[in-house]
Design a protein around this motif. Structure first.
Motif, PDB file in Angstrom:
ATOM      1  N   PHE A  74     -14.627   8.355  52.730  1.00 50.71           N
ATOM      2  CA  PHE A  74     -14.768   9.699  52.174  1.00 50.71           C
ATOM      3  C   PHE A  74     -14.248   9.759  50.733  1.00 50.71           C
ATOM      4  O   PHE A  74     -14.880  10.347  49.862  1.00 50.71           O
ATOM      5  CB  PHE A  74     -13.993  10.705  53.036  1.00 50.71           C
ATOM      6  CG  PHE A  74     -14.536  10.890  54.417  1.00 50.71           C
ATOM      7  CD1 PHE A  74     -15.292  12.006  54.736  1.00 50.71           C
ATOM      8  CD2 PHE A  74     -14.308   9.934  55.413  1.00 50.71           C
ATOM      9  CE1 PHE A  74     -15.800  12.182  56.017  1.00 50.71           C
ATOM     10  CE2 PHE A  74     -14.814  10.101  56.693  1.00 50.71           C
ATOM     11  CZ  PHE A  74     -15.559  11.217  56.998  1.00 50.71           C
ATOM     12  N   VAL A  75     -13.078   9.182  50.521  1.00 52.07           N
ATOM     13  CA  VAL A  75     -12.462   9.163  49.188  1.00 52.07           C
ATOM     14  C   VAL A  75     -12.203   7.706  48.805  1.00 52.07           C
ATOM     15  O   VAL A  75     -11.235   7.095  49.264  1.00 52.07           O
ATOM     16  CB  VAL A  75     -11.136   9.953  49.173  1.00 52.07           C
ATOM     17  CG1 VAL A  75     -10.554   9.991  47.761  1.00 52.07           C
ATOM     18  CG2 VAL A  75     -11.335  11.363  49.706  1.00 52.07           C
ATOM     19  N   PRO A  76     -13.065   7.106  47.997  1.00 51.80           N
ATOM     20  CA  PRO A  76     -12.940   5.669  47.684  1.00 51.80           C
ATOM     21  C   PRO A  76     -11.717   5.377  46.821  1.00 51.80           C
ATOM     22  O   PRO A  76     -11.125   6.280  46.219  1.00 51.80           O
ATOM     23  CB  PRO A  76     -14.238   5.379  46.929  1.00 51.80           C
ATOM     24  CG  PRO A  76     -14.607   6.693  46.305  1.00 51.80           C
ATOM     25  CD  PRO A  76     -14.189   7.746  47.280  1.00 51.80           C
ATOM     26  N   VAL A  77     -11.345   4.114  46.757  1.00 48.68           N
ATOM     27  CA  VAL A  77     -10.275   3.710  45.844  1.00 48.68           C
ATOM     28  C   VAL A  77     -10.762   3.917  44.412  1.00 48.68           C
ATOM     29  O   VAL A  77     -11.965   3.957  44.155  1.00 48.68           O
ATOM     30  CB  VAL A  77      -9.872   2.237  46.061  1.00 48.68           C
ATOM     31  CG1 VAL A  77      -9.265   2.036  47.432  1.00 48.68           C
ATOM     32  CG2 VAL A  77     -11.066   1.320  45.858  1.00 48.68           C
ATOM     33  N   PRO A  78      -9.845   4.072  43.462  1.00 49.51           N
ATOM     34  CA  PRO A  78     -10.253   4.345  42.076  1.00 49.51           C
ATOM     35  C   PRO A  78     -11.131   3.249  41.481  1.00 49.51           C
ATOM     36  O   PRO A  78     -11.044   2.081  41.877  1.00 49.51           O
ATOM     37  CB  PRO A  78      -8.923   4.441  41.335  1.00 49.51           C
ATOM     38  CG  PRO A  78      -7.916   4.781  42.373  1.00 49.51           C
ATOM     39  CD  PRO A  78      -8.385   4.106  43.627  1.00 49.51           C
ATOM     40  N   ASP A  79     -11.945   3.629  40.536  1.00 48.67           N
ATOM     41  CA  ASP A  79     -12.778   2.697  39.778  1.00 48.67           C
ATOM     42  C   ASP A  79     -11.898   1.599  39.176  1.00 48.67           C
ATOM     43  O   ASP A  79     -10.870   1.890  38.561  1.00 48.67           O
ATOM     44  CB  ASP A  79     -13.467   3.481  38.659  1.00 48.67           C
ATOM     45  CG  ASP A  79     -14.514   2.674  37.932  1.00 48.67           C
ATOM     46  OD1 ASP A  79     -14.234   1.498  37.628  1.00 48.67           O
ATOM     47  OD2 ASP A  79     -15.596   3.211  37.659  1.00 48.67           O
ATOM     48  N   PRO A  80     -12.276   0.329  39.334  1.00 50.75           N
ATOM     49  CA  PRO A  80     -11.459  -0.765  38.792  1.00 50.75           C
ATOM     50  C   PRO A  80     -11.305  -0.737  37.282  1.00 50.75           C
ATOM     51  O   PRO A  80     -10.428  -1.402  36.729  1.00 50.75           O
ATOM     52  CB  PRO A  80     -12.210  -2.026  39.250  1.00 50.75           C
ATOM     53  CG  PRO A  80     -13.576  -1.571  39.622  1.00 50.75           C
ATOM     54  CD  PRO A  80     -13.435  -0.174  40.085  1.00 50.75           C
ATOM     55  N   GLU A  81     -12.123   0.033  36.598  1.00 52.00           N
ATOM     56  CA  GLU A  81     -12.002   0.159  35.149  1.00 52.00           C
ATOM     57  C   GLU A  81     -11.124   1.346  34.742  1.00 52.00           C
ATOM     58  O   GLU A  81     -10.897   1.569  33.556  1.00 52.00           O
ATOM     59  CB  GLU A  81     -13.403   0.325  34.521  1.00 52.00           C
ATOM     60  CG  GLU A  81     -14.342  -0.834  34.788  1.00 52.00           C
ATOM     61  CD  GLU A  81     -13.775  -2.154  34.274  1.00 52.00           C
ATOM     62  OE1 GLU A  81     -13.205  -2.164  33.163  1.00 52.00           O
ATOM     63  OE2 GLU A  81     -13.900  -3.160  34.990  1.00 52.00           O
ATOM     64  N   SER A  82     -10.630   2.102  35.720  1.00 53.61           N
ATOM     65  CA  SER A  82      -9.857   3.296  35.409  1.00 53.61           C
ATOM     66  C   SER A  82      -8.380   2.955  35.196  1.00 53.61           C
ATOM     67  O   SER A  82      -7.935   1.832  35.422  1.00 53.61           O
ATOM     68  CB  SER A  82      -9.972   4.312  36.554  1.00 53.61           C
ATOM     69  OG  SER A  82      -9.234   3.865  37.691  1.00 53.61           O
ATOM     70  N   GLU A  83      -7.603   3.956  34.783  1.00 49.98           N
ATOM     71  CA  GLU A  83      -6.170   3.755  34.556  1.00 49.98           C
ATOM     72  C   GLU A  83      -5.399   3.533  35.852  1.00 49.98           C
ATOM     73  O   GLU A  83      -4.236   3.155  35.831  1.00 49.98           O
ATOM     74  CB  GLU A  83      -5.583   4.977  33.831  1.00 49.98           C
ATOM     75  CG  GLU A  83      -5.706   6.281  34.610  1.00 49.98           C
ATOM     76  CD  GLU A  83      -5.114   7.461  33.860  1.00 49.98           C
ATOM     77  OE1 GLU A  83      -4.048   7.294  33.228  1.00 49.98           O
ATOM     78  OE2 GLU A  83      -5.728   8.551  33.901  1.00 49.98           O
ATOM     79  N   PHE A  84      -6.050   3.750  37.005  1.00 48.09           N
ATOM     80  CA  PHE A  84      -5.394   3.598  38.298  1.00 48.09           C
ATOM     81  C   PHE A  84      -5.622   2.219  38.919  1.00 48.09           C
ATOM     82  O   PHE A  84      -5.225   1.972  40.046  1.00 48.09           O
ATOM     83  CB  PHE A  84      -5.911   4.672  39.268  1.00 48.09           C
ATOM     84  CG  PHE A  84      -5.808   6.070  38.730  1.00 48.09           C
ATOM     85  CD1 PHE A  84      -4.618   6.764  38.794  1.00 48.09           C
ATOM     86  CD2 PHE A  84      -6.905   6.673  38.130  1.00 48.09           C
ATOM     87  CE1 PHE A  84      -4.518   8.055  38.289  1.00 48.09           C
ATOM     88  CE2 PHE A  84      -6.816   7.960  37.618  1.00 48.09           C
ATOM     89  CZ  PHE A  84      -5.619   8.644  37.692  1.00 48.09           C
TER      90      PHE A  84
END
Length: 372
Positions: A219-229
């Motif tokens: 439902f809520v994926p892990v953050p984009d690998p290019e993001s600050e997270f």
């Protein structure tokens, strides 16, 4: 945060306009030297405590008018302040810090993770939202189609909202346990399935429970690998979740339940988690948990014949109680108490004929204590 949006007056005091430093002197009768009196321009101005406070920019505590982006706040960025999310569309939003309160208004098709909230979270006029939330109070108004993985210390409330679905909180990031503590929330007080519909409609059901096998990352994926997270070790695995995964209001698999209570001690939380792991391996289900303080009269009412031996232990702090369910669970819990927790003060249901009464006595008391 209550003063973040106050504005300084633009009016000038007439006393302060065109004021220039003046120095008054007086001659001493003995030396004839001039001594300056008042308004000495070499004197450093006084500094007050409010002058030293770090200036707060309201924009640091808002996400407004965003579309098709991955945004949020990293651990340590909010540090207990209030936060606002509004008019966002098709965004992945990760607020991975503890906060005072959060309001979410007019958002559409967003995936949202909110770290522990000391007070309330309020969704208004939102649609197609999937979220993970830990809070003291949860409320929605005029919302449609929300899937919520929830940890809520009080009874969640929906108002004029439809298509609402709820599941038990399942989430992990390294700072999350500290954030729960900073927000004053217990991981064992979770009323995620005890929903109150403030505006029910006859013949319709505005809310339901998500399927038991629902996985939060679907439902809520892990953050984009290019993001600050990208550097955060986020997990939606139920076995790693800070909050224990409970069955809540779903139908129990067995008619046999057991009450297992840990009295306050240095390792109460760790022991409770160990019991959950041990019981899960044996195939038993965790139905509900509570962490509450008790008075001597509460002990006598809840534990009845066993109360005398337990009264002194409640002075040491809150108790942690768990309801476990499954055929043979009472005998299994008694064995675990003797084999694994022999050095810990616990209460375990004595036999399956009275164990349901034990469960009802304790959790009815806990719900009254918490105002549920």
């Amino acid at each position: 945060m209550g003063c973040f949006f106050s504005k300084k007056s633009k009016r000038k005091s007439p006393e302060k306009e065109d004021r220039t430093p003046t120095t008054t002197t007086v001659e001493t009768t003995t030396t004839g030297n001039a001594v300056p009196l008042g308004n000495n321009t070499d004197e450093a101005p006084k500094q007050y405590s409010w002058d030293k406070r770090e200036k707060v920019d309201p924009k640091d505590y808002m996400l407004t008018g965003l579309k098709d982006v991955t945004v949020g706040r990293l651990p340590g960025k909010l540090d207990g302040q209030q936060f606002v999310i509004q008019e966002c569309e098709n965004c992945n939003i990760y607020v991975l810090d503890h906060s005072a309160t959060i309001t979410i208004d007019d958002c559409i098709n967003c995936r949202i993770v909110l770290g522990p909230i000391k007070g309330s979270v309020f969704f208004r006029d939102c649609k197609d939202i999937k979220c993970v939330v830990a809070c003291q109070q949860f409320r929605t108004r005029d919302c449609k189609k929300m899937d919520v993985f929830l940890c809520c210390a009080t009874q969640p409330i929906i108002e004029s909202s439809t298509g609402m679905k709820f599941g038990c909180f399942q989430y992990f990031y390294p700072e999350l346990a500290y954030h729960f503590k900073d927000a004053g929330l217990s991981i064992f007080n979770n009323n995620w399935s005890n929903i109150h519909d403030f505006t029910p409609v006859s013949g319709e059901n505005n809310w339901s429970l998500l399927p038991e096998a629902s996985a939060v990352l679907d439902f809520v994926p892990v953050p984009d690998p290019e993001s600050e997270f990208k550097s955060l070790r986020i997990s939606g695995d139920a076995s790693r979740s800070i909050v224990p995964l409970t069955k809540g209001g779903r139908r129990k698999d067995s008619e046999e339940s057991c009450l297992f209570v840990f009295f306050a001690g240095e390792y109460s939380t760790a022991n409770a988690r160990k019991l959950i792991d041990e019981a899960s391996v044996k195939g038993f289900k965790l139905i509900q948990t509570k962490e509450v303080s008790m008075r001597p009269e509460d002990v006598k009412r809840v534990f009845q014949n066993s109360a005398e031996d337990l009264v002194e232990w409640i002075t040491k702090g809150p108790v942690i109680a768990l309801e476990l369910n499954g055929d043979g669970v009472v005998e299994a819990c008694k064995s675990l108490a003797n084999d694994v927790f022999s050095g810990t003060k616990v209460y375990v249901s004595d036999n399956k004929n009275t164990s349901s009464r034990d469960v009802d006595n304790f959790f009815n008391f806990a719900d009254m204590q918490m105002g549920l």
